[in-house]
Design an enzyme around this catalytic site. Structure first.
Site, PDB file in Angstrom:
ATOM      1  N   TRP A 183      14.118  24.844 -35.172  1.00 32.11           N
ATOM      2  CA  TRP A 183      14.481  23.613 -35.515  1.00 32.11           C
ATOM      3  C   TRP A 183      13.517  23.167 -36.736  1.00 32.11           C
ATOM      4  O   TRP A 183      12.524  23.544 -36.999  1.00 32.11           O
ATOM      5  CB  TRP A 183      13.603  22.760 -34.508  1.00 32.11           C
ATOM      6  CG  TRP A 183      13.722  21.348 -34.526  1.00 32.11           C
ATOM      7  CD1 TRP A 183      14.891  20.497 -34.916  1.00 32.11           C
ATOM      8  CD2 TRP A 183      12.679  20.279 -34.360  1.00 32.11           C
ATOM      9  NE1 TRP A 183      14.480  18.983 -35.060  1.00 32.11           N
ATOM     10  CE2 TRP A 183      13.106  19.182 -34.449  1.00 32.11           C
ATOM     11  CE3 TRP A 183      11.109  20.482 -34.007  1.00 32.11           C
ATOM     12  CZ2 TRP A 183      12.217  17.954 -34.441  1.00 32.11           C
ATOM     13  CZ3 TRP A 183      10.505  19.609 -33.862  1.00 32.11           C
ATOM     14  CH2 TRP A 183      10.952  17.962 -34.104  1.00 32.11           C
ATOM     15  N   ASP A 264       7.796  25.427 -27.069  1.00 29.24           N
ATOM     16  CA  ASP A 264       8.481  24.068 -27.488  1.00 29.24           C
ATOM     17  C   ASP A 264       9.479  23.923 -26.472  1.00 29.24           C
ATOM     18  O   ASP A 264      10.314  24.620 -26.414  1.00 29.24           O
ATOM     19  CB  ASP A 264       8.868  24.031 -28.832  1.00 29.24           C
ATOM     20  CG  ASP A 264       9.380  22.659 -29.207  1.00 29.24           C
ATOM     21  OD1 ASP A 264       9.681  21.893 -28.137  1.00 29.24           O
ATOM     22  OD2 ASP A 264       9.821  22.447 -30.248  1.00 29.24           O
ATOM     23  N   LYS A 300      15.890  14.573 -24.616  1.00 27.01           N
ATOM     24  CA  LYS A 300      17.346  15.059 -24.203  1.00 27.01           C
ATOM     25  C   LYS A 300      17.560  14.799 -23.043  1.00 27.01           C
ATOM     26  O   LYS A 300      18.623  14.424 -22.525  1.00 27.01           O
ATOM     27  CB  LYS A 300      17.538  16.502 -24.763  1.00 27.01           C
ATOM     28  CG  LYS A 300      16.754  16.752 -26.175  1.00 27.01           C
ATOM     29  CD  LYS A 300      17.525  16.486 -27.418  1.00 27.01           C
ATOM     30  CE  LYS A 300      16.467  16.963 -28.403  1.00 27.01           C
ATOM     31  NZ  LYS A 300      17.108  16.739 -29.650  1.00 27.01           N
TER      32      LYS A 300
HETATM   33  N1  KET Z   1      11.800  20.752 -30.453  1.00 26.54           N
HETATM   34  C1  KET Z   1      12.915  21.028 -30.715  1.00 26.54           C
HETATM   35  C2  KET Z   1      13.310  22.265 -30.552  1.00 26.54           C
HETATM   36  C3  KET Z   1      13.969  20.092 -31.208  1.00 26.54           C
HETATM   37  O1  KET Z   1      15.253  20.551 -31.121  1.00 26.54           O
HETATM   38  C4  KET Z   1      13.510  18.662 -31.115  1.00 26.54           C
HETATM   39  C5  KET Z   1      14.557  17.579 -31.600  1.00 26.54           C
HETATM   40  C6  KET Z   1      12.336  18.249 -30.965  1.00 26.54           C
HETATM   41  C7  KET Z   1      11.146  19.396 -30.831  1.00 26.54           C
HETATM   42  C8  KET Z   1      11.959  16.841 -31.232  1.00 26.54           C
HETATM   43  O2  KET Z   1      12.593  15.939 -30.267  1.00 26.54           O
HETATM   44  P1  KET Z   1      11.688  14.772 -30.078  1.00 26.54           P
HETATM   45  O3  KET Z   1      12.834  13.698 -30.215  1.00 26.54           O
HETATM   46  O4  KET Z   1      10.605  14.357 -30.836  1.00 26.54           O
HETATM   47  O5  KET Z   1      11.276  14.798 -28.589  1.00 26.54           O
HETATM   48  N2  KET Z   1      15.753  18.022 -32.107  1.00 26.54           N
HETATM   49  C9  KET Z   1      16.945  17.035 -32.528  1.00 26.54           C
HETATM   50  C10 KET Z   1      16.498  16.058 -33.179  1.00 26.54           C
HETATM   51  C11 KET Z   1      15.738  16.058 -34.264  1.00 26.54           C
HETATM   52  O6  KET Z   1      15.862  16.731 -35.262  1.00 26.54           O
HETATM   53  O7  KET Z   1      14.718  15.370 -34.273  1.00 26.54           O
HETATM   54  C12 KET Z   1      17.806  18.071 -33.231  1.00 26.54           C
HETATM   55  O8  KET Z   1      17.697  19.274 -33.582  1.00 26.54           O
HETATM   56  O9  KET Z   1      18.936  17.426 -33.576  1.00 26.54           O
END
Ligand code: KET
Length: 461
Positions: A183, A264, A300
């Site tokens: 990510w 993570d 998610k």
């Molecule tokens: N870790 C991973 C691996 C991840 O893909 C995301 C979000 C997050 C943490 C953080 O998510 P949060 O909303 O802070 O709980 N990924 C998606 C959204 C983004 O980029 O913020 C994505 O990869 O599309």
């Protein structure tokens, strides 16, 4: 005499002014900002303050975010055929965002509950929520008496708080090894924390699969006591997870090298559809005795994206260490944002406090995973139907929210510019953005941009 004195004083002031101006020209006091690279000197400052409109003229345009910037471009696009397969956010078969019915029920109960209030949460968040969230991740038999956990601003906030803690307290290396690829925000977050970021091999682009040997070799060669970032399940963006046997070898390598495992977990429930099974890599790491940190997100799997519900936890050696760690996590959080928001965490707590609602939630999460899996298979079938000769089997083997297609940045650009299909430039497709209405359109477009070209790239030397 009097006149003379006045004249001399005026002359003195004039000469001083002249010297001052000449010196300022010759030796401008120059300041360079280390983050933006912008340079200002005292001459600029003079003119800036004489005209307030110019005060922020030196602020350069910031680059758009690799993921959220594309989402913004999608919103601005006027093409009625546009497709959003960019952000990892679940969409229904109709292409709409989904508030889980179990989440709705929890919210209704919260609204009716007169004991609910809007007081500040403590710095560490709602500890009842944290306990439920940690049990969800670490399992019913989790050693909660020695796990220091705080509520965070979703997974991003958890990574940040964890990174700050590691930067301050790891006794050995301030280096974090991040899978290549990962990510995109991981590198930025941990750099901001002051950690050195390195990568370990994870994905072999020449065969579109996990580079397990490379991964273990790089973890073994990392300096003793490094931090190893691991995706708990449904790796983003590759959709490739190690097998249980491979995980065992990873644990052993981490133990041998006295590394720290930073998990993570943003997709628990999205890999297999079973939230319990998806937690096994994390749970087995704790059982194997690894030093573990966990950044947990409910964005998610609970569909709570904008509610920002997450946790950061550190598995300590004993209860005394747990208390000390917790005290330091609070010191990190207080000057950053004081305390977390309460709505999202109350939802998770309400669902996980009620066995019936929990089991309803598990089913709903499984249904999201199933729809994504269906679309994954349908995409590959459709690609062949529309004439693609490529081997797309890696897409069906991958799991979780994303298909890591192997398309080059140029192919992705072409999908966006010619077909209004919005995706990240690493060739990642958020499969949840596909549905029966846009599947054929996307498959035809992907076929058009990949036809006769390679969807693998040579191994990096
Ligand atoms: N870790 C991973 C691996 C991840 O893909 C995301 C979000 C997050 C943490 C953080 O998510 P949060 O909303 O802070 O709980 N990924 C998606 C959204 C983004 O980029 O913020 C994505 O990869 O599309």
């Amino acid at each position: 005499m009097m006149m003379n004195h006045r004249l001399w004083s005026l002359l003195f002031v004039f000469i001083n002014l002249l010297i001052g101006l000449t010196l300022a020209e010759a030796f401008p006091v120059t300041r360079t900002d280390s983050t933006t690279g912008t340079t200002t000197n005292n001459n600029d400052a003079n003119s800036v303050f004489s005209n307030n409109n110019k005060l922020w003229d030196n602020v350069p345009q910031g680059p758009p975010d690799a993921i959220l910037g594309i989402a913004q471009a999608f919103r601005a696009c006027q093409d009625p055929k546009k497709v959003n397969v960019c952000v990892g956010a679940y969409r229904t078969a109709e292409g709409l965002p989904w508030v889980l019915p179990s989440v709705r029920i929890a919210e209704e109960r919260m609204l009716l509950n007169r004991n609910e209030n809007k007081e500040y949460l403590p710095i560490e968040g709602d500890q009842e929520y944290v306990e439920k969230a940690l049990t969800f991740a670490y399992g019913i038999d989790a050693p909660l008496d020695r796990i220091a956990g705080v509520q965070t601003l979703s997974g991003t906030g958890a990574c940040r708080v964890g990174g700050e803690f590691l930067a301050a307290f790891t006794p050995f290396q301030k280096i974090i090894y991040i899978p290549d690829p990962s990510w995109g925000n991981h590198h930025k977050i941990f750099k901001e924390c002051g950690l050195q970021t390195e990568t370990y091999r994870y994905y072999d682009r020449s065969k579109n699969g996990l580079d397990f040997e490379g991964m273990v070799e790089d973890i073994r060669n990392a300096p003793t006591g490094s931090i190893i970032l691991l995706h708990a399940c449904a790796h983003n963006p590759t959709g490739c997870d190690p097998t249980p046997d491979q995980w065992k070898q990873i644990y052993q390598t981490i133990l041998d090298r006295q590394h720290i495992a930073f998990f993570d977990s943003a997709y628990q429930g999205f890999a297999s559809g079973d939230s319990e099974q998806d937690a096994s890599a994390l749970r087995n790491a704790v059982k194997a005795g690894l030093p573990v940190l966990l950044a947990q997100s409910f964005a998610k799997n609970f569909g709570l994206y904008g509610e920002r519900a997450g946790t950061l936890s550190v598995v300590a050696g004993n209860a005394q260490q747990k208390d000390l760690i917790l005290s330091q996590l609070k010191c990190i959080i207080r000057p950053m944002y004081s305390s977390p928001p309460r709505h999202g965490s109350s939802i998770v707590k309400t669902v996980l406090n009620d066995p019936d609602l929990t089991s309803q939630y598990y089913d709903e999460c499984a249904s999201m995973a199933k729809r994504i899996l269906d679309m994954r298979t349908k995409l590959v079938t459709k690609l062949h139907e529309v004439g693609s000769q490529h081997d797309w089997s890696h897409v069906t083997h991958q799991i979780g929210m994303f298909a890591f297609t192997g398309m080059s940045p140029e192919m992705c650009d072409q999908l966006t510019s010619e077909y209004s299909i919005y995706l990240t430039r690493d060739g990642r497709i958020s499969v949840a953005g596909l549905n029966d209405n846009n599947l054929e359109y996307v498959a035809k477009a992907v076929h058009a941009v990949t036809d006769g070209k390679s969807i693998t790239s040579p191994t990096k030397e």
